[in-house]
Design a protein around this motif. Structure first.
Motif, PDB file in Angstrom:
ATOM      1  N   LEU A 189      -4.410  24.455  45.461  1.00 12.50           N
ATOM      2  CA  LEU A 189      -3.136  23.888  45.901  1.00 12.50           C
ATOM      3  C   LEU A 189      -1.984  24.856  45.690  1.00 12.50           C
ATOM      4  CD1 LEU A 189      -3.418  20.169  44.714  1.00 12.50           C
ATOM      5  CD2 LEU A 189      -3.778  21.111  47.005  1.00 12.50           C
ATOM      6  N   GLU A 190      -2.042  25.636  44.637  1.00 10.40           N
ATOM      7  CA  GLU A 190      -0.990  26.630  44.403  1.00 10.40           C
ATOM      8  C   GLU A 190      -0.973  27.655  45.529  1.00 10.40           C
ATOM      9  OE1 GLU A 190       0.437  29.819  40.954  1.00 10.40           O
ATOM     10  OE2 GLU A 190      -1.210  28.422  40.563  1.00 10.40           O
ATOM     11  N   GLU A 191      -2.152  28.141  45.930  1.00 10.41           N
ATOM     12  CA  GLU A 191      -2.222  29.095  47.032  1.00 10.41           C
ATOM     13  C   GLU A 191      -1.829  28.435  48.351  1.00 10.41           C
ATOM     14  OE1 GLU A 191      -2.759  32.371  46.912  1.00 10.41           O
ATOM     15  OE2 GLU A 191      -2.711  32.125  44.723  1.00 10.41           O
ATOM     16  N   GLU A 192      -2.260  27.184  48.544  1.00  8.02           N
ATOM     17  CA  GLU A 192      -1.942  26.485  49.784  1.00  8.02           C
ATOM     18  C   GLU A 192      -0.440  26.273  49.916  1.00  8.02           C
ATOM     19  OE1 GLU A 192      -3.821  22.681  52.092  1.00  8.02           O
ATOM     20  OE2 GLU A 192      -2.874  22.266  50.154  1.00  8.02           O
ATOM     21  N   ARG A 193       0.232  25.902  48.838  1.00  7.74           N
ATOM     22  CA  ARG A 193       1.686  25.701  48.892  1.00  7.74           C
ATOM     23  C   ARG A 193       2.392  26.981  49.315  1.00  7.74           C
ATOM     24  NH1 ARG A 193       0.912  22.526  44.291  1.00  7.74           N
ATOM     25  NH2 ARG A 193       1.378  24.282  42.915  1.00  7.74           N
ATOM     26  N   ARG A 194       1.942  28.102  48.770  1.00 10.27           N
ATOM     27  CA  ARG A 194       2.549  29.381  49.138  1.00 10.27           C
ATOM     28  C   ARG A 194       2.339  29.654  50.628  1.00 10.27           C
ATOM     29  NH1 ARG A 194      -0.068  32.238  45.868  1.00 10.27           N
ATOM     30  NH2 ARG A 194       1.417  32.033  44.146  1.00 10.27           N
ATOM     31  N   ALA A 195       1.112  29.413  51.102  1.00 17.62           N
ATOM     32  CA  ALA A 195       0.811  29.669  52.508  1.00 17.62           C
ATOM     33  C   ALA A 195       1.597  28.731  53.432  1.00 17.62           C
ATOM     34  CB  ALA A 195      -0.686  29.521  52.753  1.00 17.62           C
ATOM     35  N   VAL A 196       1.689  27.455  53.049  1.00 16.85           N
ATOM     36  CA  VAL A 196       2.440  26.493  53.863  1.00 16.85           C
ATOM     37  C   VAL A 196       3.903  26.894  53.943  1.00 16.85           C
ATOM     38  CG1 VAL A 196       3.296  24.113  53.949  1.00 16.85           C
ATOM     39  CG2 VAL A 196       0.871  24.560  53.531  1.00 16.85           C
ATOM     40  N   GLY A 197       4.487  27.318  52.825  1.00 19.51           N
ATOM     41  CA  GLY A 197       5.873  27.764  52.830  1.00 19.51           C
ATOM     42  C   GLY A 197       6.079  28.951  53.756  1.00 19.51           C
ATOM     43  N   GLU A 198       5.142  29.890  53.732  1.00 22.32           N
ATOM     44  CA  GLU A 198       5.237  31.048  54.620  1.00 22.32           C
ATOM     45  C   GLU A 198       5.081  30.635  56.075  1.00 22.32           C
ATOM     46  OE1 GLU A 198       2.235  33.643  53.153  1.00 22.32           O
ATOM     47  OE2 GLU A 198       3.394  34.298  51.392  1.00 22.32           O
ATOM     48  N   ASP A 199       4.161  29.700  56.334  1.00 26.36           N
ATOM     49  CA  ASP A 199       3.959  29.227  57.704  1.00 26.36           C
ATOM     50  C   ASP A 199       5.214  28.547  58.242  1.00 26.36           C
ATOM     51  OD1 ASP A 199       1.396  30.179  57.740  1.00 26.36           O
ATOM     52  OD2 ASP A 199       0.431  28.231  57.413  1.00 26.36           O
ATOM     53  N   ILE A 200       5.831  27.695  57.424  1.00 24.79           N
ATOM     54  CA  ILE A 200       7.040  27.004  57.866  1.00 24.79           C
ATOM     55  C   ILE A 200       8.137  28.016  58.189  1.00 24.79           C
ATOM     56  CG2 ILE A 200       8.927  25.493  57.109  1.00 24.79           C
ATOM     57  CD1 ILE A 200       6.856  23.806  55.651  1.00 24.79           C
ATOM     58  N   GLY A 201       8.299  29.019  57.323  1.00 28.66           N
ATOM     59  CA  GLY A 201       9.309  30.043  57.574  1.00 28.66           C
ATOM     60  C   GLY A 201       9.050  30.793  58.869  1.00 28.66           C
ATOM     61  N   ALA A 202       7.784  31.162  59.104  1.00 30.86           N
ATOM     62  CA  ALA A 202       7.447  31.894  60.322  1.00 30.86           C
ATOM     63  C   ALA A 202       7.656  31.025  61.561  1.00 30.86           C
ATOM     64  CB  ALA A 202       6.005  32.379  60.251  1.00 30.86           C
ATOM     65  N   LEU A 203       7.260  29.769  61.487  1.00 33.36           N
ATOM     66  CA  LEU A 203       7.428  28.871  62.627  1.00 33.36           C
ATOM     67  C   LEU A 203       8.904  28.650  62.950  1.00 33.36           C
ATOM     68  CD1 LEU A 203       4.659  26.276  61.720  1.00 33.36           C
ATOM     69  CD2 LEU A 203       4.671  27.734  63.759  1.00 33.36           C
ATOM     70  N   LEU A 204       9.730  28.519  61.919  1.00 34.16           N
ATOM     71  CA  LEU A 204      11.161  28.355  62.152  1.00 34.16           C
ATOM     72  C   LEU A 204      11.751  29.579  62.829  1.00 34.16           C
ATOM     73  CD1 LEU A 204      12.243  26.592  58.830  1.00 34.16           C
ATOM     74  CD2 LEU A 204      12.216  25.592  61.127  1.00 34.16           C
ATOM     75  N   ASP A 205      11.251  30.770  62.466  1.00 32.61           N
ATOM     76  CA  ASP A 205      11.735  32.000  63.101  1.00 32.61           C
ATOM     77  C   ASP A 205      11.424  32.017  64.597  1.00 32.61           C
ATOM     78  OD1 ASP A 205      12.781  33.015  60.771  1.00 32.61           O
ATOM     79  OD2 ASP A 205      11.019  34.232  60.286  1.00 32.61           O
ATOM     80  N   PHE A 206      10.324  31.342  64.998  1.00 32.25           N
ATOM     81  CA  PHE A 206       9.940  31.303  66.405  1.00 32.25           C
ATOM     82  C   PHE A 206      10.366  30.001  67.079  1.00 32.25           C
ATOM     83  CE2 PHE A 206       7.059  34.575  64.838  1.00 32.25           C
ATOM     84  CZ  PHE A 206       7.148  35.522  65.857  1.00 32.25           C
ATOM     85  N   GLY A 207      11.247  29.263  66.431  1.00 30.79           N
ATOM     86  CA  GLY A 207      11.694  27.991  66.993  1.00 30.79           C
ATOM     87  C   GLY A 207      12.440  28.173  68.294  1.00 30.79           C
ATOM     88  N   PRO A 208      12.647  27.075  69.034  1.00 30.92           N
ATOM     89  CA  PRO A 208      13.224  27.169  70.381  1.00 30.92           C
ATOM     90  C   PRO A 208      14.747  27.219  70.417  1.00 30.92           C
ATOM     91  CG  PRO A 208      12.684  24.899  69.908  1.00 30.92           C
ATOM     92  CD  PRO A 208      12.236  25.701  68.703  1.00 30.92           C
ATOM     93  N   PHE A 209      15.392  27.064  69.263  1.00 34.20           N
ATOM     94  CA  PHE A 209      16.847  26.950  69.277  1.00 34.20           C
ATOM     95  C   PHE A 209      17.531  28.309  69.390  1.00 34.20           C
ATOM     96  CE2 PHE A 209      15.441  22.962  67.528  1.00 34.20           C
ATOM     97  CZ  PHE A 209      16.326  22.045  68.086  1.00 34.20           C
ATOM     98  N   ARG A 210      18.711  28.306  69.965  1.00 33.83           N
ATOM     99  CA  ARG A 210      19.495  29.531  70.105  1.00 33.83           C
ATOM    100  C   ARG A 210      19.786  30.122  68.736  1.00 33.83           C
ATOM    101  NH1 ARG A 210      23.953  26.512  72.387  1.00 33.83           N
ATOM    102  NH2 ARG A 210      25.176  28.038  71.237  1.00 33.83           N
ATOM    103  N   LYS A 211      19.724  31.417  68.635  1.00 43.24           N
ATOM    104  CA  LYS A 211      19.903  32.094  67.352  1.00 43.24           C
ATOM    105  C   LYS A 211      21.368  32.120  66.915  1.00 43.24           C
ATOM    106  CE  LYS A 211      15.534  32.868  67.143  1.00 43.24           C
ATOM    107  NZ  LYS A 211      14.718  31.957  66.314  1.00 43.24           N
ATOM    108  N   ASP A 212      22.301  31.821  67.844  1.00 41.76           N
ATOM    109  CA  ASP A 212      23.711  31.845  67.478  1.00 41.76           C
ATOM    110  C   ASP A 212      24.212  30.506  66.962  1.00 41.76           C
ATOM    111  OD1 ASP A 212      23.399  30.628  69.953  1.00 41.76           O
ATOM    112  OD2 ASP A 212      25.337  31.316  70.713  1.00 41.76           O
ATOM    113  N   LEU A 213      23.306  29.503  66.860  1.00 37.20           N
ATOM    114  CA  LEU A 213      23.718  28.209  66.337  1.00 37.20           C
ATOM    115  C   LEU A 213      23.921  28.294  64.826  1.00 37.20           C
ATOM    116  CD1 LEU A 213      21.365  25.692  68.165  1.00 37.20           C
ATOM    117  CD2 LEU A 213      23.795  26.084  68.608  1.00 37.20           C
ATOM    118  N   PRO A 214      24.870  27.546  64.269  1.00 33.58           N
ATOM    119  CA  PRO A 214      25.022  27.528  62.808  1.00 33.58           C
ATOM    120  C   PRO A 214      23.739  27.077  62.136  1.00 33.58           C
ATOM    121  CG  PRO A 214      26.909  26.480  63.892  1.00 33.58           C
ATOM    122  CD  PRO A 214      25.887  26.739  64.966  1.00 33.58           C
ATOM    123  N   GLY A 215      23.311  27.839  61.156  1.00 34.52           N
ATOM    124  CA  GLY A 215      22.108  27.512  60.409  1.00 34.52           C
ATOM    125  C   GLY A 215      20.831  27.958  61.059  1.00 34.52           C
ATOM    126  N   ALA A 216      20.908  28.561  62.254  1.00 38.57           N
ATOM    127  CA  ALA A 216      19.694  29.009  62.960  1.00 38.57           C
ATOM    128  C   ALA A 216      19.150  30.288  62.345  1.00 38.57           C
ATOM    129  CB  ALA A 216      19.994  29.217  64.436  1.00 38.57           C
TER     130      ALA A 216
END
Length: 392
Positions: free
Chosen positions: A365-392
């Motif tokens: 679970l410790e390794e999985e949590r680290r991997a899930v956190g990295e996956d979420i970060g990577a997915l957010l980087d490829f999200g569909p929203f404009r990069k100039d939006l606040p918080g994007a």
């Protein structure tokens, strides 16, 4: 608060506890409107039981916990003895295989969950003011039942982040997974949401919606008394087709949908695609206080993008019109990312009886949590929203 006369019992049916007593713990906020979510209400869990969707022969045997103080119900927990890991959406099949290869027995196990429903919500259900002692006592009772009956494990799935932190502090193992949610950023209409997307994604969604809506019929959103028994008959056909393809057989019985109509149709948003007066596809959603929960989809005809239209875009339309804060589109599905649904962490808690197996799961679970956190970060980087939006 007098905790000197606390008692906890297990009941084998929701019919053994007064609905008002259960709901005073499960959804005390409903006295002023809708519950935060409808899934732990007495009416929803009871519909699963009375329809035969859970109970004898299903692998979901109810043993709900009821905590009383001076005779008054102050906390409850939906709890089931499980003989398999189906219908949970927090996957522990590999844990079961590992323990059984080592000569142990994984099933039966205990599970605090809403059957077949991967929606985050409270699992330690208490009257206001009883949160801390209630969680502690319910946890102790759940673990005690598992230990006394020599069960391999006990699990609390899709609990809130606050409950996950509290459970971890009490010695339970914490697991993090993720699913996809759409967030309403104060949009007045669907086009305002599209304006927040990158140009390519915006054009793709408009094209998908146009192609989906060209199937030759109309799409309606129904709730409350606008839903008729014949709509459930049509949806049952859709659900059977999807259930047989996904799980081998549907989890829910036909009687469950009749119970929904009788007791919960105001908690439901049913999206139907109709042609020539006949429904050919549909999506079932449940309505919470500020969230729309997408649950089931099915069709008897194949039309491009009709799935996305009925499940995702119609849900967004409704959320904007109703002023809801988010849409939870269920488990899994990276295809949701391109349609404005972003990854969000989900949480569960686990107690493992055998010490060496527990240590192995904890490391995993410790390794999985680290991997899930990295996956979420990577997915957010490829999200569909404009990069100039606040918080994007």
């Amino acid at each position: 608060m007098d905790t000197s006369e606390l008692t906890i019992t297990a009941v084998d049916s929701l019919s053994d506890i007064v609905a008002a007593d259960w709901d005073a713990c499960a959804c005390p906020e409903a006295a002023q409107g809708r519950p935060v979510d409808p899934f732990t209400t007495h009416r929803f869990l009871s519909a699963l039981e009375t329809s035969g969707s859970v109970g004898p022969g299903t692998g979901w045997e109810p043993h709900h916990l009821v905590m009383r103080a001076g005779g008054a119900v102050v906390a409850v927990m939906p709890l089931y003895a499980k003989s398999h890991s189906q219908g949970e959406y927090v996957f522990d099949h590999a844990w079961a295989d590992a323990l059984e290869r080592a000569g142990g027995r994984y099933y039966p196990k205990l599970q605090s969950a809403v059957p077949f429903t991967p929606a985050t919500g409270r699992r330690f259900l208490t009257r206001p003011g009883w949160e801390t002692p209630g969680r502690a006592a319910l946890t102790e009772a759940m673990v005690g039942i598992a230990a006394d009956n020599r069960l391999s494990s006990a699990h609390v799935t899709f609990c809130t982040e606050e409950e996950a932190a509290a459970g971890e502090a009490m010695g339970l193992l914490r697991r993090t997974t993720h699913q996809y949610h759409w967030e309403n950023r104060g949009y007045a209409r669907f086009d305002a949401f599209l304006a927040d997307l990158a140009s390519r994604k915006r054009k793709a969604i408009r094209k998908e919606r146009a192609e989906a809506q060209a199937f030759g019929g109309t799409i309606r959103r129904l709730t409350g008394d606008d839903i008729r028994p014949e709509h459930w008959e049509a949806f049952w056909g859709f659900y059977q087709d999807t259930g047989s393809r996904k799980w081998g057989h549907p989890y829910l019985t036909r009687a469950f949908f009749d119970r929904l109509h009788e007791t919960m149709r105001r908690d439901v948003l049913l999206v139907l695609a109709e042609r020539g007066g006949r429904p050919i596809a549909g999506a079932l959603n449940f309505i919470g206080r500020d969230t729309l929960y997408g649950r089931y989809w099915g069709t008897v005809e194949d039309h491009p993008f009709l799935h996305f239209e009925c499940c995702y875009y119609q849900a967004i339309d409704h959320a904007i019109e109703a002023g809801l804060k988010r849409v939870e589109a269920g488990a899994q599905g990276e295809h949701k990312l391109a349609r404005g649904y972003l990854p969000v962490a989900t949480h569960s808690l686990h107690w493992i009886a055998e010490p060496s197996f527990r240590n192995a799961v904890a490391r995993y679970l410790e390794e999985e949590r680290r991997a899930v956190g990295e996956d979420i970060g990577a997915l957010l980087d490829f999200g569909p929203f404009r990069k100039d939006l606040p918080g994007a």
